[in-house]
Write a protein that holds these residues in place. Structure first.
Motif, PDB file in Angstrom:
ATOM      1  N   GLU A 135      16.097  44.094  26.438  1.00 53.81           N
ATOM      2  CA  GLU A 135      15.245  43.518  25.383  1.00 53.81           C
ATOM      3  C   GLU A 135      15.419  42.012  25.325  1.00 53.81           C
ATOM      4  OE1 GLU A 135      17.231  46.124  25.189  1.00 53.81           O
ATOM      5  OE2 GLU A 135      16.355  47.726  23.966  1.00 53.81           O
ATOM      6  N   GLU A 164       0.894  43.649  25.287  1.00 52.62           N
ATOM      7  CA  GLU A 164       1.688  44.874  25.468  1.00 52.62           C
ATOM      8  C   GLU A 164       1.349  45.937  24.440  1.00 52.62           C
ATOM      9  OE1 GLU A 164       5.817  44.299  24.302  1.00 52.62           O
ATOM     10  OE2 GLU A 164       5.295  42.746  22.890  1.00 52.62           O
ATOM     11  N   ARG A 171       2.821  37.555  13.247  1.00 48.37           N
ATOM     12  CA  ARG A 171       4.283  37.501  13.172  1.00 48.37           C
ATOM     13  C   ARG A 171       4.793  36.290  13.945  1.00 48.37           C
ATOM     14  NH1 ARG A 171       7.912  41.937  16.615  1.00 48.37           N
ATOM     15  NH2 ARG A 171       9.849  40.746  16.569  1.00 48.37           N
ATOM     16  N   ASP A 176       8.444  42.246  12.556  1.00 49.22           N
ATOM     17  CA  ASP A 176       8.837  43.387  13.383  1.00 49.22           C
ATOM     18  C   ASP A 176       8.746  44.682  12.570  1.00 49.22           C
ATOM     19  OD1 ASP A 176       9.998  44.765  15.632  1.00 49.22           O
ATOM     20  OD2 ASP A 176      11.871  44.831  14.490  1.00 49.22           O
ATOM     21  N   ARG A 199      -0.670  41.285  15.813  1.00 49.40           N
ATOM     22  CA  ARG A 199      -0.736  42.746  15.812  1.00 49.40           C
ATOM     23  C   ARG A 199      -1.809  43.277  14.869  1.00 49.40           C
ATOM     24  NH1 ARG A 199       5.611  44.573  16.783  1.00 49.40           N
ATOM     25  NH2 ARG A 199       5.620  43.773  18.910  1.00 49.40           N
ATOM     26  N   TYR A 237      15.802  36.289  15.095  1.00 46.10           N
ATOM     27  CA  TYR A 237      15.757  36.540  16.533  1.00 46.10           C
ATOM     28  C   TYR A 237      16.268  35.361  17.359  1.00 46.10           C
ATOM     29  CZ  TYR A 237      13.118  40.917  16.173  1.00 46.10           C
ATOM     30  OH  TYR A 237      12.735  42.204  15.929  1.00 46.10           O
ATOM     31  N   LEU A 295      12.166  40.842  27.549  1.00 45.06           N
ATOM     32  CA  LEU A 295      11.109  40.675  26.540  1.00 45.06           C
ATOM     33  C   LEU A 295      11.303  39.414  25.691  1.00 45.06           C
ATOM     34  CD1 LEU A 295       8.609  42.048  25.384  1.00 45.06           C
ATOM     35  CD2 LEU A 295      10.097  43.279  23.798  1.00 45.06           C
ATOM     36  N   LEU A 296      12.473  39.293  25.080  1.00 47.40           N
ATOM     37  CA  LEU A 296      12.703  38.144  24.203  1.00 47.40           C
ATOM     38  C   LEU A 296      12.792  36.856  25.019  1.00 47.40           C
ATOM     39  CD1 LEU A 296      15.189  39.607  21.545  1.00 47.40           C
ATOM     40  CD2 LEU A 296      12.699  39.531  21.498  1.00 47.40           C
ATOM     41  N   ARG A 304       9.333  35.728  25.649  1.00 48.60           N
ATOM     42  CA  ARG A 304       8.770  35.192  24.403  1.00 48.60           C
ATOM     43  C   ARG A 304       9.284  33.787  24.127  1.00 48.60           C
ATOM     44  NH1 ARG A 304       9.438  40.456  20.359  1.00 48.60           N
ATOM     45  NH2 ARG A 304       7.759  41.709  21.274  1.00 48.60           N
TER      46      ARG A 304
HETATM   47  C1  IPM Z   1       8.831  44.720  19.215  1.00 45.54           C
HETATM   48  C2  IPM Z   1      10.124  45.347  19.621  1.00 45.54           C
HETATM   49  C3  IPM Z   1      11.087  44.253  20.030  1.00 45.54           C
HETATM   50  C4  IPM Z   1      11.298  43.360  18.830  1.00 45.54           C
HETATM   51  C5  IPM Z   1      12.430  44.769  20.577  1.00 45.54           C
HETATM   52  C6  IPM Z   1      12.233  45.732  21.736  1.00 45.54           C
HETATM   53  C7  IPM Z   1      13.338  43.649  20.988  1.00 45.54           C
HETATM   54  O1  IPM Z   1      10.629  46.134  18.608  1.00 45.54           O
HETATM   55  O2  IPM Z   1       8.168  44.126  20.067  1.00 45.54           O
HETATM   56  O3  IPM Z   1       8.459  44.815  18.042  1.00 45.54           O
HETATM   57  O4  IPM Z   1      12.178  43.631  18.004  1.00 45.54           O
HETATM   58  O5  IPM Z   1      10.576  42.376  18.721  1.00 45.54           O
END
Ligand code: IPM
Ligand code: MN
Length: 358
Positions: free
Chosen positions: A87, A277, A131, A247, A105, A138, A91-92, A95
């Motif tokens: 993660e 995604e 968001r 989140d 979203r 984070y 992903l992070l 970002r």
């Molecule tokens: C989201 C997910 C991620 C977040 C995780 C997987 C790190 O829950 O995209 O909402 O917390 O942002």
């Protein structure tokens, strides 16, 4: 509009590859009808790659991603890899490094989709959550003291910069202005307890609101938002909030719009490369069974096309999704659709093409 797009594809873990395959099937179908081109570049990132190489996201790959027109991601998360590694590492990191400071979203209930909220339908459930996506809790600020001892201290701080808060709120105002709805922006915070961070958010919100006299503004604490998103979802048009609250309330939003099978999101840098995604996870227990719902990934491809300026192609996908939901699917959960993953992709792709009489 460029009409030729270089797209990085990161299928990722679990059911990610299965849903991405269907999203690309639909993308290919609309590209054919609408006459644009895509150049897809596949990246084998995720749990298996990490277990094989010890790397999450090589720097060279990250630099390639920066050069793309968009990134299309399946899912990240592997049962054999300790939570947090993939993660944070993939992903992070994307970002943060690509400064994808908005996580957009939509929470939209389509006709015929079941919501757990009694007496509410598509008229009432249609809002968008903006968001903040690079700061807050984070940001990774904090640390331990005396870890593993009885005197242990763990600190995790929420970082909120004026610049980061302002650009997020400004994006939300602009988005709200363009959206053909009520033109109401709600700030979701916690000004009664988090009196530093959300004081900054509230002051910035109030200052910017003067530049947007056509937009109604409102404020609600995050706990109250959770209550009202269930009780009176029709009160919301666009909601703007920080990373952590965003989140949480977007998972709540996903549930009221029919679940993780349909919920998609965009990680956006309005000036750079953005990533799209499905917001659900890698669903290891459904992996390889051809039962997972690909609609969230398909909706993510719709958001991507929208972002790239291919409005007609995006609308075509949305209409096809609506048709599949109304005419074909028995349910939205994995294994309950009455169709396999690939059949759902075929149906959507087909409707995309048929809508033009093709
Ligand atoms: C989201 C997910 C991620 C977040 C995780 C997987 C790190 O829950 O995209 O909402 O917390 O942002
Ligand atoms: Mn989440």
């Amino acid at each position: 509009m460029k009409r030729s797009y270089k797209i990085a594809v990161i299928p990722g873990d679990g059911t990610g590859p299965e849903v991405v395959r269907e999203g690309l099937k639909v993308l290919g179908a609309v590209a054919g009808v609408e006459g644009f081109k895509t150049e897809l570049v596949d990246y084998d990132l995720g749990g298996d790659y990490y277990l094989k190489t010890g790397e999450t996201l090589p720097d060279a790959t990250l630099d390639e991603l920066r050069q793309m027109d968009a990134i299309y991601l399946g899912a990240i998360g592997h049962p054999e890899v300790k939570p947090g590694i993939l993660e944070k590492g993939i992903l992070l990191r994307i970002r943060f490094e690509l400064d994808l400071y908005i996580n957009l979203r939509p929470v939209k209930l389509y006709p015929g989709v079941e919501t757990p909220i009694r007496d509410k339908g598509p008229e009432e459930i249609d809002c968008v959550i903006v968001r903040e996506n690079t700061e807050g809790l984070y940001a990774g600020a904090g640390g331990y003291l005396k870890r593993g001892t009885p005197d242990e201290v763990a600190i995790q701080e929420s970082i909120n910069t004026r610049k980061g808060v302002e650009r997020c709120i400004r994006y939300a105002f602009e988005f709200c202005r363009k959206r053909a709805k009520e033109k109401k922006l709600t700030l979701c915070g916690k000004t009664n307890v988090l009196t530093y961070a959300f004081d900054l958010w509230e002051r910035t919100f109030q200052e910017l609101s003067k530049e947007y006299p056509d937009i109604k503004t409102d404020y609600a604490h995050v706990d109250a938002i959770c209550m009202w998103m269930v009780k009176n979802p029709e009160w919301f048009d666009v909601i703007v909030t920080d990373n952590m609250f965003g989140d949480i309330i977007t998972d709540l939003g996903a549930m009221i719009q029919g679940g993780m099978g349909i919920a998609a999101g965009g990680n956006i840098n309005p000036q750079g490369t953005s990533m799209f995604e499905p917001i659900g996870g890698s669903a290891p227990k459904y992996t390889g069974k051809n039962v997972i719902n690909p609609l969230a990934a398909i909706c993510a491809s719709q958001m991507m096309l929208n972002h790239l300026g291919e409005q007609e192609a995006a609308d075509r996908i949305e209409q096809a999704v609506i048709k599949v939901l109304q005419e074909n699917l028995k349910g939205l959960s994995a294994g309950e659709m009455g169709h396999t993953t690939s059949e759902v992709g075929d149906l959507v792709a087909d409707y995309c093409v048929k809508a033009s009489g093709g």
